[in-house]
Every structure is written in C-alpha cells, then in structure tokens.
Design an enzyme around this catalytic site. Structure first.
Site, mmCIF file in Angstrom:
data_model
loop_
_atom_site.group_PDB
_atom_site.id
_atom_site.type_symbol
_atom_site.label_atom_id
_atom_site.label_comp_id
_atom_site.label_asym_id
_atom_site.label_seq_id
_atom_site.Cartn_x
_atom_site.Cartn_y
_atom_site.Cartn_z
ATOM 1 N N GLN A 161 -4.959 -2.239 9.490
ATOM 2 C CA GLN A 161 -4.533 -2.929 7.901
ATOM 3 C C GLN A 161 -5.021 -4.652 9.043
ATOM 4 O OE1 GLN A 161 -3.873 -3.618 5.263
ATOM 5 N NE2 GLN A 161 -4.116 -5.805 5.755
ATOM 6 N N LYS B 222 0.606 -1.278 0.111
ATOM 7 C CA LYS B 222 -0.153 -0.017 0.300
ATOM 8 C C LYS B 222 0.935 0.949 -0.134
ATOM 9 C CE LYS B 222 -4.235 -2.568 2.360
ATOM 10 N NZ LYS B 222 -4.133 -3.102 3.091
ATOM 11 N N ASP C 119 -11.499 1.986 3.357
ATOM 12 C CA ASP C 119 -11.737 -0.236 3.129
ATOM 13 C C ASP C 119 -13.188 -0.211 3.130
ATOM 14 O OD1 ASP C 119 -9.847 -1.304 2.832
ATOM 15 O OD2 ASP C 119 -9.340 -1.402 5.232
#
Ligand code: NDP
Length: 281
Positions: free
Chosen positions: A96, A52, A119
């Site tokens: 994460q 990322k 997300d």
C-alpha cells in the site's frame, strides 16, 4: 443530461465474474491469495486496505494483510517481500502506497516479482504494457478502460486528453488509450492553453487531484468524461476533479465521485489477483 457511468454497477459485474472464476479455481485445488503490506497508520491507506480485504472476502479470495509499524526499516520490508515472493500460496503482492518517507518506494516496488505484481507497478509490467505485451495492468487505468468500454465509444481516431502524468494514473492511462487507437494528449502542470486542449477532447480523463478543476467550459458538448480524482473537502465529503453537475450538462457520459473510478480500481485488483493465480498454477 449525461449518462452516469456507475462504478457501483460495473464493479459488481466484475466481482460476479471474479467470484465465478474463483469457484472454478478452487475446484482445481487453487486458492487465490492476495498479500497486502501496509506500513504505518496513514488513515486513508488503512481505509483502502480494509476495502481490499472486504472485496477479497466477497469474491472468495484469501487476503493476508501484513501490518508493519511506521518505523519498519527498508531491509526488514525487503525481507518480508522476499518471503512473500517465494511463498507458493501467495499469488499477488501489493504494497500500500504511499510508504513512510524513510523508505525507498521504488526499491520496494522492484522487490515484488513481476508475476505477483497485481498492482502493475514494477518496471517489467510497465514495460510490457508499453509494448503491448500481456501483463498486469495498473488497476485505476484498467478500471477507466472498462468504464469507457461500457459507454460503447469507439476510441479509434478520437481525441483523448489525459489530465495528469503520474506513473500510476496519467501515463499508463495514456498508453491504454493509445493502444485503442485514440489520439492522445497528456497535460500536466506546465501545459499551456490547457482549457483549449481539454475543450477539444472527445474523451477527457481527469487525474489532477484538485477538487472540481475541470469546469463546464473545458468540456466539449458530447464528450465522455472520466473523473479519477478523489479529493476530501473541508466538510469531510468526497469530490472528484470534475465539477460534476455543470459538466454533466455538456458531457454524453460521466463517472461520479464517489461511486465511480474508485470502485472499479478495487474491482480490477481482484481481476489481476485471479489472473496471477491462474498463471502461477
Ligand atoms: P499526482 O499528484 O501524482 O499527479 C497529479 C498530476 O496532475 C501531475 O501530473 C500534475 O502535473 C498534474 N497537475 C497538477 N496540477 C495541475 C494543474 N493545475 N494543471 C494541470 N495539471 C496539473 O496524482 P495521482 O495521479 O496519483 O492522482 C490524481 C488524482 O486521482 C488524485 O485525486 C488521487 O486521489 C486520485 N486517485 C484516484 C484513484 C482511484 O482509484 N479513483 C487511484 C489513484 C489516484 P505535474 O506532473 O506537472 O506535477
């Protein structure tokens, strides 16, 4: 032989678009910034976070990686998220997953303000997606939809079967297919006659997490097959949920693993981050 839907090529196209948007935003004095929070040392998570960071760098997006020790407490993590939530220079926040077992994942997700939830996991964004309102779409299903668009398949009236009902892949994937007027069936570990259901699908999305689960007999001739699975085999190689070689003989289009949905997932995070920066400015 099926058309191979290359995640590499498509992701690069998306990244080029994002890079252009970032240049335009910077001209207006807006510097898109993504904060990535990683707790502990899960090797797969560390690899994903590095990926990322690299993606952001390539597109001119600032990435702030905050790496916390494995034994970080719930309160400390929530406080960090609060500070990122009120930081006007941070446009997107991503935690994460998975988190270490002692942390309450749902509470952590809910601590991300919906406008920074790149997300698309917070209940507000999930709810908005359900009712077809503007929102951050979860990156993996959004990436799969981009891949389907690329095949030029008109989803209206088509039978779509989604294998898997997780909150991050199966459920949102089903909803996005439904929004495109597909007739959607969701299968899971308790589904009866799974093979027959799959074999009737015009579009088959595999997100079960089992190597080569989808065999040739489960795929209708000419079907479009999207393989979300990422499984590491004993020899260290990666493979999807679909028996690629055999299924490619039946399908009209198929995504490879690696080089497929995973790359699109990464690209869609960049899209969401730029969207967040635009909306907050
Ligand atoms: P989960 O483990 O959360 O969900 C798996 C789903 O598959 C569950 O709904 C489960 O059913 C179902 N399932 C398991 N076994 C069977 C079976 N024998 N028959 C039918 N259904 C079954 O996984 P995720 O959704 O998080 O991920 C799925 C795969 O996608 C994994 O390989 C993961 O690594 C990969 N992935 C890839 C991403 C990418 O960017 N390419 C992103 C996210 C995930 P039940 O609900 O009944 O248990």
């Amino acid at each position: 032989m099926a058309q191979i839907i290359s995640g590499k090529e498509l992701a690069q196209q998306v990244k080029n678009r994002v890079s252009q948007q970032v240049i335009q935003l910077k001209e207006k004095g807006i510097y898109p910034c993504l904060a990535v929070v990683l707790v502990g040392k899960n090797p797969a998570s560390m690899t994903y976070v590095r990926g990322k960071e690299k993606d952001c760098q390539q597109c001119g997006i600032e990435s702030r990686v905050i790496h916390l020790p494995e034994d970080t407490g719930q309160q400390a993590l929530l406080e960090l998220l609060h500070s990122l939530a009120v930081d006007s220079q941070v446009h997107g926040i991503l935690v994460q997953l998975p988190l270490p077992a002692h942390l309450d994942e749902q509470a952590v997700i809910e601590a991300i303000p919906p406008e920074k939830d790149v997300d698309g996991f917070t209940p507000v964004n999930v709810g908005r997606m359900m009712i077809g309102q503007s929102c951050f779409l979860p990156c993996t299903p959004a990436g799969c939809m981009e891949m389907l668009r690329h095949t030029n398949i008109n989803l209206t009236g088509k039978r779509a079967v989604v294998l898997g009902r997780s909150n991050i892949v199966g459920k949102p994937m089903s909803m996005l297919l439904l929004q495109q007027n597909a007739t959607v069936t969701i299968c899971h570990s308790r589904t009866e006659n799974l093979k027959e259901i799959c074999a009737r699908a015009d579009v088959l999305i595999a997100a079960v997490g089992k190597p080569r689960f989808v065999t040739q007999e489960m795929v209708k001739l000419g079907a479009v097959v999207i393989d979300v699975g990422i499984n590491r085999l004993e020899d260290g190689t990666l493979c999807g949920d679909v028996d690629f070689e055999a299924v490619a003989e039946h399908a009209s289009a198929i995504t490879p693993v690696p080089g497929g949905v995973g790359l699109m997932t990464r690209a869609m995070l960049l899209v969401n981050t730029v969207q967040a920066a635009c909306q907050q400015s």
